[in-house]
Scaffold this motif. Structure first.
Motif, PDB file in Angstrom:
ATOM      1  N   VAL A 133       2.431  46.226 -52.730  1.00 36.20           N
ATOM      2  CA  VAL A 133       2.818  47.591 -52.262  1.00 36.20           C
ATOM      3  C   VAL A 133       3.964  47.501 -51.138  1.00 36.20           C
ATOM      4  CG1 VAL A 133       2.453  50.218 -51.560  1.00 36.20           C
ATOM      5  CG2 VAL A 133       1.015  48.770 -53.550  1.00 36.20           C
ATOM      6  N   PHE A 134       3.572  47.165 -50.036  1.00 42.29           N
ATOM      7  CA  PHE A 134       4.135  46.887 -48.925  1.00 42.29           C
ATOM      8  C   PHE A 134       5.678  46.039 -49.106  1.00 42.29           C
ATOM      9  CE2 PHE A 134       5.443  44.962 -44.862  1.00 42.29           C
ATOM     10  CZ  PHE A 134       5.378  46.150 -43.862  1.00 42.29           C
ATOM     11  N   GLU A 135       5.348  45.054 -49.669  1.00 47.22           N
ATOM     12  CA  GLU A 135       6.529  44.008 -49.823  1.00 47.22           C
ATOM     13  C   GLU A 135       7.541  44.832 -50.787  1.00 47.22           C
ATOM     14  OE1 GLU A 135       7.589  39.544 -51.430  1.00 47.22           O
ATOM     15  OE2 GLU A 135       5.769  40.502 -51.771  1.00 47.22           O
ATOM     16  N   SER A 136       7.133  45.411 -52.107  1.00 49.32           N
ATOM     17  CA  SER A 136       7.982  45.912 -53.172  1.00 49.32           C
ATOM     18  C   SER A 136       8.970  47.111 -52.273  1.00 49.32           C
ATOM     19  CB  SER A 136       7.181  46.408 -54.231  1.00 49.32           C
ATOM     20  OG  SER A 136       6.694  45.350 -54.908  1.00 49.32           O
ATOM     21  N   ILE A 137       8.092  48.005 -51.562  1.00 46.86           N
ATOM     22  CA  ILE A 137       8.734  49.190 -50.928  1.00 46.86           C
ATOM     23  C   ILE A 137       9.675  48.816 -49.924  1.00 46.86           C
ATOM     24  CG2 ILE A 137       8.356  51.207 -49.626  1.00 46.86           C
ATOM     25  CD1 ILE A 137       5.758  51.818 -51.392  1.00 46.86           C
ATOM     26  N   ILE A 159      19.328  60.604 -41.293  1.00 42.38           N
ATOM     27  CA  ILE A 159      18.099  60.051 -41.154  1.00 42.38           C
ATOM     28  C   ILE A 159      18.115  58.431 -41.177  1.00 42.38           C
ATOM     29  CG2 ILE A 159      15.944  59.655 -42.330  1.00 42.38           C
ATOM     30  CD1 ILE A 159      16.108  62.569 -43.084  1.00 42.38           C
ATOM     31  N   TYR A 160      19.180  57.915 -42.190  1.00 41.41           N
ATOM     32  CA  TYR A 160      19.203  56.458 -42.169  1.00 41.41           C
ATOM     33  C   TYR A 160      19.902  55.921 -40.919  1.00 41.41           C
ATOM     34  CZ  TYR A 160      18.492  56.736 -47.339  1.00 41.41           C
ATOM     35  OH  TYR A 160      18.118  56.776 -48.474  1.00 41.41           O
ATOM     36  N   ASP A 161      20.664  56.684 -40.377  1.00 45.25           N
ATOM     37  CA  ASP A 161      21.521  56.310 -39.047  1.00 45.25           C
ATOM     38  C   ASP A 161      20.361  56.402 -37.879  1.00 45.25           C
ATOM     39  OD1 ASP A 161      23.857  55.943 -40.255  1.00 45.25           O
ATOM     40  OD2 ASP A 161      24.721  57.947 -39.665  1.00 45.25           O
ATOM     41  N   LYS A 162      19.709  57.013 -37.770  1.00 44.17           N
ATOM     42  CA  LYS A 162      18.781  57.589 -36.633  1.00 44.17           C
ATOM     43  C   LYS A 162      17.538  56.241 -36.898  1.00 44.17           C
ATOM     44  CE  LYS A 162      19.473  62.198 -35.577  1.00 44.17           C
ATOM     45  NZ  LYS A 162      19.014  63.584 -35.597  1.00 44.17           N
ATOM     46  N   LEU A 163      17.246  55.949 -38.064  1.00 44.35           N
ATOM     47  CA  LEU A 163      16.143  55.362 -38.243  1.00 44.35           C
ATOM     48  C   LEU A 163      16.579  53.660 -38.539  1.00 44.35           C
ATOM     49  CD1 LEU A 163      13.593  57.479 -40.232  1.00 44.35           C
ATOM     50  CD2 LEU A 163      13.769  57.134 -37.579  1.00 44.35           C
ATOM     51  N   HIS A 164      17.743  53.663 -38.618  1.00 43.16           N
ATOM     52  CA  HIS A 164      18.352  52.142 -38.922  1.00 43.16           C
ATOM     53  C   HIS A 164      17.738  51.576 -39.998  1.00 43.16           C
ATOM     54  CE1 HIS A 164      19.904  52.419 -34.765  1.00 43.16           C
ATOM     55  NE2 HIS A 164      18.472  52.589 -34.315  1.00 43.16           N
ATOM     56  N   VAL A 165      17.818  52.473 -41.084  1.00 39.93           N
ATOM     57  CA  VAL A 165      17.266  51.715 -42.321  1.00 39.93           C
ATOM     58  C   VAL A 165      18.428  52.242 -43.451  1.00 39.93           C
ATOM     59  CG1 VAL A 165      14.973  52.462 -41.790  1.00 39.93           C
ATOM     60  CG2 VAL A 165      16.452  54.065 -42.977  1.00 39.93           C
ATOM     61  N   HIS A 166      18.184  51.595 -44.669  1.00 38.24           N
ATOM     62  CA  HIS A 166      19.288  51.623 -45.643  1.00 38.24           C
ATOM     63  C   HIS A 166      18.604  52.270 -47.025  1.00 38.24           C
ATOM     64  CE1 HIS A 166      21.907  49.473 -43.139  1.00 38.24           C
ATOM     65  NE2 HIS A 166      20.734  48.602 -43.061  1.00 38.24           N
ATOM     66  N   SER A 167      17.538  52.664 -47.260  1.00 40.56           N
ATOM     67  CA  SER A 167      17.003  53.165 -48.386  1.00 40.56           C
ATOM     68  C   SER A 167      15.930  54.525 -48.126  1.00 40.56           C
ATOM     69  CB  SER A 167      16.267  52.164 -49.295  1.00 40.56           C
ATOM     70  OG  SER A 167      15.179  51.605 -48.360  1.00 40.56           O
ATOM     71  N   LYS A 168      15.717  55.053 -49.057  1.00 40.74           N
ATOM     72  CA  LYS A 168      14.532  56.295 -49.099  1.00 40.74           C
ATOM     73  C   LYS A 168      13.280  55.617 -48.697  1.00 40.74           C
ATOM     74  CE  LYS A 168      15.075  57.900 -53.071  1.00 40.74           C
ATOM     75  NZ  LYS A 168      16.136  56.963 -53.711  1.00 40.74           N
ATOM     76  N   SER A 169      12.936  54.433 -49.278  1.00 43.66           N
ATOM     77  CA  SER A 169      11.527  53.772 -49.126  1.00 43.66           C
ATOM     78  C   SER A 169      11.430  53.314 -47.666  1.00 43.66           C
ATOM     79  CB  SER A 169      11.186  52.659 -50.134  1.00 43.66           C
ATOM     80  OG  SER A 169      12.312  51.656 -50.146  1.00 43.66           O
TER      81      SER A 169
END
Length: 205
Positions: free
Chosen positions: A84-88, A182-192
């Motif tokens: 689960v962790f890896e896929s998300i 949100i993506y910019d602040k959290l430094h992420v690129h996807s919803k998951s």
């Protein structure tokens, strides 16, 4: 994508035979799908977590890199925490048990297509437990606003962008602006990734 032929063909018939849905292809491995999908790219990909060759949990990253617009929903028999962790983290937007009834499966495909994050209840509980226990909170340069947290909480609950807009009485474009922020602040690129990092750092509950 499913290595068991009867299951794979059954899913293809269910999706292709339902009004408003179309099945553009079925594959028995990550490798065969990567070779063939250029011809007809789906909008939503159902991906079995256990496949011959490259596991689906690893294949998610390959699909996201080559077909970034595709929404990937994992299918599994068991709610395995590591997978689960890896896929998300690799970019899957949803996670369903194979015992999911056909009507709910179709609803989940539509939900993923609309920007949601469909998850079987058993999976959702494990995701919350897992990410809340993972590592110490990180420090971010900017804090999420109250509205950004509300948007992120709605995505965690599986709501689509449109549903979030309706519930918060804002436009769809405004929701998308919040998501980009949100993506910019959290430094992420996807919803998951955003949901995982927010849960892990107790930004949302």
């Amino acid at each position: 994508m499913e290595d068991d032929r009867p299951t794979r063909e059954g899913l293809g018939l269910l999706i292709g035979g339902t009004r408003g849905y179309s099945c553009v292809g079925t594959f028995n491995s990550v490798e065969s799908a990567l070779r063939e999908m250029d011809r007809n790219i789906p909008e939503v990909l159902l991906l079995d977590i256990d496949l011959p060759g490259m596991p689906g949990s690893e294949g998610v990253r390959e699909f996201r890199q080559r077909f970034p617009s595709v929404q990937i929903v994992m299918l599994t028999v068991y709610a395995e925490q590591d997978r689960v962790f890896e896929s998300i983290c690799n970019g899957a937007c949803g996670y369903l048990l194979k015992e999911t009834p056909p009507a709910k499966l179709l609803e989940s495909i539509r939900e993923a297509h609309q920007g949601g994050a469909p998850m079987s209840p058993e999976i959702a509980r494990k995701v919350v437990q897992l990410f809340q226990k993972t590592g110490p909170p990180e420090k971010f340069d900017e804090h999420l606003t109250a509205q950004e947290k509300r948007v992120l909480e709605m995505l965690m609950q599986g709501h689509s962008y449109q549903r979030a807009a309706d519930q918060l009485n804002i436009s769809l474009n405004t929701v998308r602006d919040y998501i980009r922020s949100i993506y910019d602040k959290l430094h992420v690129h996807s919803k998951s990734e955003a949901v995982a990092k927010a849960l892990r750092n107790h930004l949302i509950r």
